[in-house]
Design a protein around this motif. Structure first.
Motif, PDB file in Angstrom:
ATOM      1  N   GLY A  61     -53.064 100.533  75.707  1.00 14.36           N
ATOM      2  CA  GLY A  61     -54.373 100.745  76.342  1.00 14.36           C
ATOM      3  C   GLY A  61     -54.248 101.156  77.793  1.00 14.36           C
ATOM      4  O   GLY A  61     -53.208 101.641  78.253  1.00 14.36           O
ATOM      5  N   LEU A  62     -55.329 100.952  78.552  1.00 18.76           N
ATOM      6  CA  LEU A  62     -55.349 101.343  79.958  1.00 18.76           C
ATOM      7  C   LEU A  62     -54.587 100.318  80.800  1.00 18.76           C
ATOM      8  O   LEU A  62     -54.758  99.117  80.644  1.00 18.76           O
ATOM      9  N   GLY A  63     -53.779 100.834  81.700  1.00 20.02           N
ATOM     10  CA  GLY A  63     -53.027  99.944  82.570  1.00 20.02           C
ATOM     11  C   GLY A  63     -51.816  99.336  81.880  1.00 20.02           C
ATOM     12  O   GLY A  63     -51.703  99.363  80.655  1.00 20.02           O
ATOM     13  N   THR A  64     -50.912  98.809  82.679  1.00 21.64           N
ATOM     14  CA  THR A  64     -49.686  98.210  82.156  1.00 21.64           C
ATOM     15  C   THR A  64     -49.469  96.853  82.797  1.00 21.64           C
ATOM     16  O   THR A  64     -49.596  96.703  84.020  1.00 21.64           O
ATOM     17  N   ASP A  65     -49.139  95.870  81.989  1.00 24.28           N
ATOM     18  CA  ASP A  65     -48.846  94.533  82.488  1.00 24.28           C
ATOM     19  C   ASP A  65     -47.341  94.430  82.750  1.00 24.28           C
ATOM     20  O   ASP A  65     -46.576  93.957  81.903  1.00 24.28           O
ATOM     21  N   GLU A  66     -46.940  94.915  83.914  1.00 21.92           N
ATOM     22  CA  GLU A  66     -45.508  94.949  84.246  1.00 21.92           C
ATOM     23  C   GLU A  66     -44.895  93.549  84.264  1.00 21.92           C
ATOM     24  O   GLU A  66     -43.745  93.357  83.841  1.00 21.92           O
ATOM     25  N   GLN A  67     -45.646  92.575  84.741  1.00 20.24           N
ATOM     26  CA  GLN A  67     -45.106  91.219  84.872  1.00 20.24           C
ATOM     27  C   GLN A  67     -44.681  90.641  83.527  1.00 20.24           C
ATOM     28  O   GLN A  67     -43.658  89.975  83.424  1.00 20.24           O
ATOM     29  N   THR A  68     -45.458  90.909  82.488  1.00 20.77           N
ATOM     30  CA  THR A  68     -45.094  90.435  81.151  1.00 20.77           C
ATOM     31  C   THR A  68     -43.797  91.080  80.685  1.00 20.77           C
ATOM     32  O   THR A  68     -42.926  90.412  80.109  1.00 20.77           O
ATOM     33  N   ILE A  69     -43.653  92.378  80.946  1.00 18.63           N
ATOM     34  CA  ILE A  69     -42.471  93.110  80.472  1.00 18.63           C
ATOM     35  C   ILE A  69     -41.203  92.596  81.146  1.00 18.63           C
ATOM     36  O   ILE A  69     -40.245  92.208  80.478  1.00 18.63           O
ATOM     37  N   TYR A  70     -41.205  92.588  82.481  1.00 24.43           N
ATOM     38  CA  TYR A  70     -39.967  92.133  83.134  1.00 24.43           C
ATOM     39  C   TYR A  70     -39.795  90.622  83.014  1.00 24.43           C
ATOM     40  O   TYR A  70     -38.670  90.114  83.034  1.00 24.43           O
ATOM     41  N   GLY A  71     -40.894  89.899  82.839  1.00 21.70           N
ATOM     42  CA  GLY A  71     -40.789  88.457  82.644  1.00 21.70           C
ATOM     43  C   GLY A  71     -40.069  88.099  81.362  1.00 21.70           C
ATOM     44  O   GLY A  71     -39.380  87.072  81.282  1.00 21.70           O
ATOM     45  N   ILE A  72     -40.210  88.942  80.343  1.00 18.88           N
ATOM     46  CA  ILE A  72     -39.497  88.741  79.074  1.00 18.88           C
ATOM     47  C   ILE A  72     -38.065  89.249  79.169  1.00 18.88           C
ATOM     48  O   ILE A  72     -37.106  88.516  78.905  1.00 18.88           O
ATOM     49  N   LEU A  73     -37.886  90.509  79.553  1.00 16.95           N
ATOM     50  CA  LEU A  73     -36.564  91.136  79.506  1.00 16.95           C
ATOM     51  C   LEU A  73     -35.567  90.497  80.467  1.00 16.95           C
ATOM     52  O   LEU A  73     -34.372  90.409  80.153  1.00 16.95           O
ATOM     53  N   ALA A  74     -36.018  90.055  81.626  1.00 12.79           N
ATOM     54  CA  ALA A  74     -35.098  89.464  82.601  1.00 12.79           C
ATOM     55  C   ALA A  74     -34.691  88.046  82.233  1.00 12.79           C
ATOM     56  O   ALA A  74     -33.735  87.503  82.797  1.00 12.79           O
ATOM     57  N   ARG A  75     -35.396  87.440  81.285  1.00  9.93           N
ATOM     58  CA  ARG A  75     -35.068  86.075  80.860  1.00  9.93           C
ATOM     59  C   ARG A  75     -34.329  86.051  79.522  1.00  9.93           C
ATOM     60  O   ARG A  75     -34.149  84.986  78.938  1.00  9.93           O
ATOM     61  N   ARG A  76     -33.946  87.195  79.007  1.00  6.48           N
ATOM     62  CA  ARG A  76     -33.212  87.271  77.745  1.00  6.48           C
ATOM     63  C   ARG A  76     -31.795  87.783  77.998  1.00  6.48           C
ATOM     64  O   ARG A  76     -31.567  88.563  78.925  1.00  6.48           O
ATOM     65  N   SER A  77     -30.871  87.386  77.155  1.00  5.69           N
ATOM     66  CA  SER A  77     -29.509  87.914  77.259  1.00  5.69           C
ATOM     67  C   SER A  77     -29.503  89.366  76.798  1.00  5.69           C
ATOM     68  O   SER A  77     -30.464  89.846  76.171  1.00  5.69           O
ATOM     69  N   TYR A  78     -28.408  90.062  77.099  1.00  2.92           N
ATOM     70  CA  TYR A  78     -28.318  91.460  76.673  1.00  2.92           C
ATOM     71  C   TYR A  78     -28.450  91.569  75.153  1.00  2.92           C
ATOM     72  O   TYR A  78     -29.185  92.431  74.643  1.00  2.92           O
ATOM     73  N   ALA A  79     -27.765  90.691  74.409  1.00  2.00           N
ATOM     74  CA  ALA A  79     -27.812  90.752  72.943  1.00  2.00           C
ATOM     75  C   ALA A  79     -29.240  90.558  72.443  1.00  2.00           C
ATOM     76  O   ALA A  79     -29.680  91.226  71.496  1.00  2.00           O
ATOM     77  N   GLN A  80     -29.982  89.665  73.066  1.00  2.00           N
ATOM     78  CA  GLN A  80     -31.365  89.436  72.660  1.00  2.00           C
ATOM     79  C   GLN A  80     -32.256  90.631  73.002  1.00  2.00           C
ATOM     80  O   GLN A  80     -33.164  90.967  72.239  1.00  2.00           O
ATOM     81  N   ARG A  81     -31.997  91.286  74.121  1.00  2.61           N
ATOM     82  CA  ARG A  81     -32.771  92.486  74.471  1.00  2.61           C
ATOM     83  C   ARG A  81     -32.553  93.581  73.427  1.00  2.61           C
ATOM     84  O   ARG A  81     -33.473  94.336  73.111  1.00  2.61           O
ATOM     85  N   GLN A  82     -31.323  93.674  72.922  1.00  6.47           N
ATOM     86  CA  GLN A  82     -31.054  94.682  71.894  1.00  6.47           C
ATOM     87  C   GLN A  82     -31.827  94.370  70.611  1.00  6.47           C
ATOM     88  O   GLN A  82     -32.321  95.277  69.939  1.00  6.47           O
ATOM     89  N   GLU A  83     -31.943  93.094  70.281  1.00  4.72           N
ATOM     90  CA  GLU A  83     -32.745  92.707  69.117  1.00  4.72           C
ATOM     91  C   GLU A  83     -34.210  93.071  69.330  1.00  4.72           C
ATOM     92  O   GLU A  83     -34.883  93.559  68.409  1.00  4.72           O
ATOM     93  N   ILE A  84     -34.698  92.827  70.535  1.00  4.55           N
ATOM     94  CA  ILE A  84     -36.091  93.175  70.852  1.00  4.55           C
ATOM     95  C   ILE A  84     -36.297  94.678  70.678  1.00  4.55           C
ATOM     96  O   ILE A  84     -37.296  95.111  70.082  1.00  4.55           O
ATOM     97  N   ALA A  85     -35.357  95.479  71.166  1.00  4.74           N
ATOM     98  CA  ALA A  85     -35.480  96.938  71.075  1.00  4.74           C
ATOM     99  C   ALA A  85     -35.492  97.393  69.619  1.00  4.74           C
ATOM    100  O   ALA A  85     -36.260  98.288  69.235  1.00  4.74           O
ATOM    101  N   GLU A  86     -34.648  96.782  68.789  1.00  5.25           N
ATOM    102  CA  GLU A  86     -34.583  97.159  67.378  1.00  5.25           C
ATOM    103  C   GLU A  86     -35.875  96.797  66.652  1.00  5.25           C
ATOM    104  O   GLU A  86     -36.421  97.599  65.882  1.00  5.25           O
ATOM    105  N   VAL A  87     -36.367  95.582  66.892  1.00  7.36           N
ATOM    106  CA  VAL A  87     -37.610  95.139  66.244  1.00  7.36           C
ATOM    107  C   VAL A  87     -38.787  95.966  66.749  1.00  7.36           C
ATOM    108  O   VAL A  87     -39.698  96.309  65.979  1.00  7.36           O
ATOM    109  N   TYR A  88     -38.779  96.293  68.020  1.00  2.00           N
ATOM    110  CA  TYR A  88     -39.844  97.098  68.620  1.00  2.00           C
ATOM    111  C   TYR A  88     -39.971  98.439  67.882  1.00  2.00           C
ATOM    112  O   TYR A  88     -41.070  98.859  67.507  1.00  2.00           O
ATOM    113  N   LYS A  89     -38.841  99.091  67.673  1.00  2.00           N
ATOM    114  CA  LYS A  89     -38.873 100.402  66.997  1.00  2.00           C
ATOM    115  C   LYS A  89     -39.318 100.248  65.541  1.00  2.00           C
ATOM    116  O   LYS A  89     -40.071 101.071  65.012  1.00  2.00           O
TER     117      LYS A  89
END
Length: 322
Positions: A33-61
């Motif tokens: 939608g309109l606008g982006t909630d940047e805080q939610t995005i970096y709040g999630i990605l910066a608190r996950r390990s690299y391996a977990q971020r890769q899982e998020i990317a796979e599930v996202y797609k």
């Protein structure tokens, strides 16, 4: 005197109640939608390990039919985009891209090449070499060969082989031989035999080199860093000192690099980002402690004084600072 291994700790670890689907949905909704909630995005990605971020990317797609990195780029720009891309890029590919950036255009950022190649393990170097060739369809060694010349070229290509002994064994006879060889190649010689330094620094394991540095001081009366500073100059001196300092105490080396990145006019945000992202799961907590001990101010206070906004907030999260 033999040294003990310095215990090291990262600032980012696996999230215990991790759910890749929940995180992927939250990131998607933050850009919907309109606008982006940047805080939610970096709040999630910066608190996950690299391996977990890769899982998020796979599930996202899988769930949304689009690439998370491309979607972030369509919504976010500037330094925040840069740090989010870094978090979602495989470490070897990230190193490869940083090396390519360092050699792109008219000039070359030798300090970036030195920092990466002087501090990676054999396995990491071999992985980034493969990633570079896959990504850029060119051999990294050939690129360095065409971009750098002289003894620095030889030293970087030697490091690029990833052939350092990593078994941790120490042969005291070989230690004495190496120390005397370095002395003969420098203080006892008219001119300097850089080849001897390249050979010893690129082949021996860390524990062995600790002993060599101690033995060198014993027989010469000088620290090896002092000899390198006296005998070498420019980027070759920087490269050899990087190897020595990172072997002696890796967190101290990176604390110094962070200090350099934020001193002077302007901040080297790229170097600051690269170190924080790459060391966050390895030894960033120790780097923070060494930084405060060495410079009598916290890493947080220094970063807060030099960068701001969402970029600052993301870096602080990666540093374990809520």
């Amino acid at each position: 005197m033999a040294r003990r291994w310095t215990p090291v700790h990262g600032t980012v670890c696996e999230c215990e109640d991790f759910d890749a689907e929940v995180d992927a949905k939250a990131v998607y909704n933050a850009m919907k939608g309109l606008g982006t909630d940047e805080q939610t995005i970096y709040g999630i990605l910066a608190r996950r390990s690299y391996a977990q971020r890769q899982e998020i990317a796979e599930v996202y797609k899988t769930c949304h039919g689009s690439d998370i990195v491309e979607d972030i780029s369509s919504e976010i720009s500037g330094t925040l985009e840069m740090v989010l891309h870094a978090l979602l890029t495989p470490p070897a590919l990230y190193d490869a891209r940083e090396l390519n950036w360092a050699m792109a255009g008219a000039g070359t950022n030798e300090s970036c090449l030195i920092e990466i190649l002087a501090t990676r393990t054999n396995e990491q170097i071999k992985a980034l070499v493969e990633a570079y060739e896959t990504e850029f369809e060119e051999k990294l060694e050939e690129k360095i060969d065409s971009d750098i010349d002289g003894n620095l070229q030889r030293f970087l290509i030697a490091l690029l082989q990833g052939n350092r002994d990593e078994d941790g064994d120490v042969d005291m006879d070989k230690v004495e031989d190496d120390a005397r060889a370095l002395l003969s190649a420098s203080e006892l010689k008219w001119g300097t035999d850089e080849t001897e330094f390249i050979s010893v620094l690129c082949l021996r394991n860390d524990r062995h080199l600790w002993r060599v540095f101690d033995e060198y001081k014993e027989i010469s009366g000088k620290d090896i860093e002092e000899t390198i500073a006296d005998e070498m100059s420019g980027t070759l001196e920087e490269a050899m000192l990087a190897v020595v300092k990172s072997i002696k105490k890796t967190p101290a080396y990176f604390a110094r690099k962070i200090r350099e990145a934020i001193q002077g006019v302007g901040t080297d945000e790229r170097t600051l980002l690269r170190i924080i992202v790459c060391r966050s799961e390895i030894d960033l907590q120790t780097i923070k402690e060494v930084f405060e001990e060495e410079y009598e101010e916290s890493l947080r206070s220094v970063i807060e004084g030099d960068v701001g906004g969402d970029f600052l907030s993301t870096l602080l999260l990666l540093c374990g600072e809520e």
